[in-house]
Design an enzyme around this catalytic site. Structure first.
Site, PDB file in Angstrom:
ATOM      1  N   GLU A  52       0.891  -1.477  -0.080  1.00 42.02           N
ATOM      2  CA  GLU A  52       0.074   0.031   0.094  1.00 42.02           C
ATOM      3  C   GLU A  52       0.791   1.342   0.100  1.00 42.02           C
ATOM      4  O   GLU A  52       0.395   2.231  -0.771  1.00 42.02           O
ATOM      5  CB  GLU A  52      -0.937   0.085   1.231  1.00 42.02           C
ATOM      6  N   ALA A 156       8.913 -38.323  -7.104  1.00 42.17           N
ATOM      7  CA  ALA A 156       9.117 -38.884  -8.557  1.00 42.17           C
ATOM      8  C   ALA A 156       9.096 -40.393  -8.538  1.00 42.17           C
ATOM      9  O   ALA A 156       9.828 -41.109  -7.675  1.00 42.17           O
ATOM     10  CB  ALA A 156      10.249 -38.480  -9.479  1.00 42.17           C
ATOM     11  N   TRP A 177      18.390 -40.230 -11.071  1.00 45.80           N
ATOM     12  CA  TRP A 177      17.430 -39.527 -11.518  1.00 45.80           C
ATOM     13  C   TRP A 177      16.266 -40.158 -12.249  1.00 45.80           C
ATOM     14  O   TRP A 177      16.595 -41.049 -13.087  1.00 45.80           O
ATOM     15  CB  TRP A 177      17.764 -38.477 -12.466  1.00 45.80           C
ATOM     16  N   ASP A 207      21.112 -40.680  -1.293  1.00 43.73           N
ATOM     17  CA  ASP A 207      21.289 -40.046  -2.252  1.00 43.73           C
ATOM     18  C   ASP A 207      22.535 -38.906  -2.319  1.00 43.73           C
ATOM     19  O   ASP A 207      22.794 -38.459  -3.197  1.00 43.73           O
ATOM     20  CB  ASP A 207      20.068 -39.217  -2.817  1.00 43.73           C
ATOM     21  N   LEU A 211      19.765 -30.436  -2.044  1.00 47.25           N
ATOM     22  CA  LEU A 211      18.503 -29.716  -2.092  1.00 47.25           C
ATOM     23  C   LEU A 211      18.270 -28.312  -2.111  1.00 47.25           C
ATOM     24  O   LEU A 211      18.198 -27.447  -1.258  1.00 47.25           O
ATOM     25  CB  LEU A 211      18.305 -30.041  -0.535  1.00 47.25           C
ATOM     26  N   ARG A 214      19.481 -25.197  -7.699  1.00 53.30           N
ATOM     27  CA  ARG A 214      20.441 -24.747  -8.720  1.00 53.30           C
ATOM     28  C   ARG A 214      20.050 -24.844 -10.136  1.00 53.30           C
ATOM     29  O   ARG A 214      20.887 -24.401 -11.024  1.00 53.30           O
ATOM     30  CB  ARG A 214      21.889 -25.708  -8.419  1.00 53.30           C
ATOM     31  N   GLU A 286      10.459 -33.854   0.410  1.00 59.24           N
ATOM     32  CA  GLU A 286      10.908 -34.467  -0.701  1.00 59.24           C
ATOM     33  C   GLU A 286      11.691 -35.964  -0.127  1.00 59.24           C
ATOM     34  O   GLU A 286      12.338 -36.374  -0.923  1.00 59.24           O
ATOM     35  CB  GLU A 286      11.777 -33.955  -1.596  1.00 59.24           C
ATOM     36  N   GLY A 288      12.016 -40.110   1.327  1.00 61.08           N
ATOM     37  CA  GLY A 288      11.531 -41.247   0.747  1.00 61.08           C
ATOM     38  C   GLY A 288      10.217 -41.659   1.146  1.00 61.08           C
ATOM     39  O   GLY A 288       9.284 -40.862   1.775  1.00 61.08           O
ATOM     40  N   THR A 291       9.212 -41.461   4.813  1.00 64.61           N
ATOM     41  CA  THR A 291       8.746 -39.994   5.300  1.00 64.61           C
ATOM     42  C   THR A 291       7.475 -39.477   5.015  1.00 64.61           C
ATOM     43  O   THR A 291       6.668 -39.013   5.530  1.00 64.61           O
ATOM     44  CB  THR A 291       9.912 -39.072   5.065  1.00 64.61           C
TER      45      THR A 291
END
Length: 345
Positions: A52, A156, A177, A207, A211, A214, A286, A288, A291
């Protein structure tokens, strides 16, 4: 006066800064004179001027303000924080009509801004495009109404439903991936929009991810790792850069004391409570299957986003058991994205 058109512009302005205003909401504002926008602004970053004030300051001829209408997608604040109250700026500039999208659920505001404007003689309209304005600030609303972060579950999986191959000594600590380049870039864009990201310690062990965002231009989220029994490898990449990481554990890990926060691990609600107490407004999970299932089994989620690849793994770790019938489906490169978002209540 075309209230819908001008409120849409407020939403458009506010949306430009998603991910940068925490803990503040996304807010855009326009000043309208004779049905034309003569000033506009948004809240760009925490600690900087509010929408505002920026909209008012952008008006070249301040004499027009007394006959103008100010539109804003969220109720103007009425308290002192990093900046003075927006209600003061509106009143001191003799703006006599204000159109508001949604009421601010923050207990520091929660109607007081509207009452202040009305008591000063302002004509206030509220609830214009309320659904869209609330959706814009779904993270902020969830945090203040439900006393928890906005929770996104994302993973994924292969065409045959595996979230990961079985790890061997040779592949431990290396990312396999499943999704393609377009899906990876979209995932990193999502990370840039959220306050934080969370994985389980097994994901770090398997992995060794970093995180970050990038693959796109955007801010990096605060990183959380669920590690109740202090199993995280000390050479994990998530511990080796300058970005902030918090390891949630049952007790302090004396080998990495600056990273550890002790919390109670009895159930997932205690973890969520700890995140809320740390003022975390949103989190993208993200981790497994184990989780993610903790959140699914306790119905603790607001959005589910799943990339389905054309690749088949044949064997591995099965992804969460989800029925995608009610999910929205779109193609992202060579992958399919299944997404379901709950409405804010």
């Amino acid at each position: 006066m075309d209230d819908i058109k001008f409120m849409k512009r407020c939403i458009e302005l506010a949306s430009k800064n998603i991910g940068y205003t925490y803990p503040n909401p996304l807010v855009g504002s326009v000043v309208v004179y004779n049905n034309k926008i003569i000033g506009e602004g948004c809240h760009a970053k925490y600690g900087e001027s509010h929408a505002e004030v920026n909209a008012i300051n952008s008006v070249e001829d301040k004499r027009l303000l007394k006959d103008s209408v100010l539109y804003v997608n969220l109720e103007p604040c009425n308290h002192y924080g990093k900046t003075p109250p927006c209600t003061e700026a509106i009143i001191s500039n003799n703006i006599k009509k204000v159109v508001i999208g949604s009421k601010d659920p923050n207990s520091l505001v929660n109607g007081s801004g509207i009452e202040k404007l009305k008591s000063s003689g302002c004509n206030v309209s509220e609830g214009i495009m309320n659904k869209e304005c609330t959706e814009l600030n779904k993270r902020f609303f969830t945090y203040h109404i439900h006393k928890r972060p906005y929770i996104i579950l994302k993973w994924a999986e292969s065409k045959d439903g595996f979230i990961s191959p079985i790890k061997s000594v040779e592949t431990l600590g290396k990312i396999n991936w499943i999704s393609g380049e377009d899906a990876k870039k979209l995932s990193h864009k999502w990370r840039s929009e959220e306050h934080s990201i969370l994985v389980g310690v097994q994901t770090i062990i398997d992995d060794n991810p970093i995180l970050t965002t990038r693959f796109v231009k955007g801010r990096n989220p605060l990183r959380f790792v669920l590690d109740p029994n202090s199993r995280i490898p000390l050479d994990s990449r998530i511990l080796s850069d300058s970005l902030k990481t918090i390891i949630l554990s049952k007790k302090e890990n004396k080998l990495i004391p600056n990273y550890t926060k002790e919390i109670e691990f009895g159930n997932i609600n205690l973890i969520i409570e700890s995140l809320y107490n740390m003022n975390i407004q949103s989190i993208i999970v993200e981790g497994g299957t184990k989780t993610i299932n903790h959140f699914l089994n306790n119905n603790l989620w607001d959005s589910i986003r799943v990339f389905k690849s054309n690749k088949e793994l044949g064997k591995g770790i099965k992804g969460p058991d989800i029925n995608f019938n009610k999910f929205n489906l779109k193609n992202i490169g060579d992958d399919k994205l299944y997404q379901f978002d709950r409405l804010i209540s």
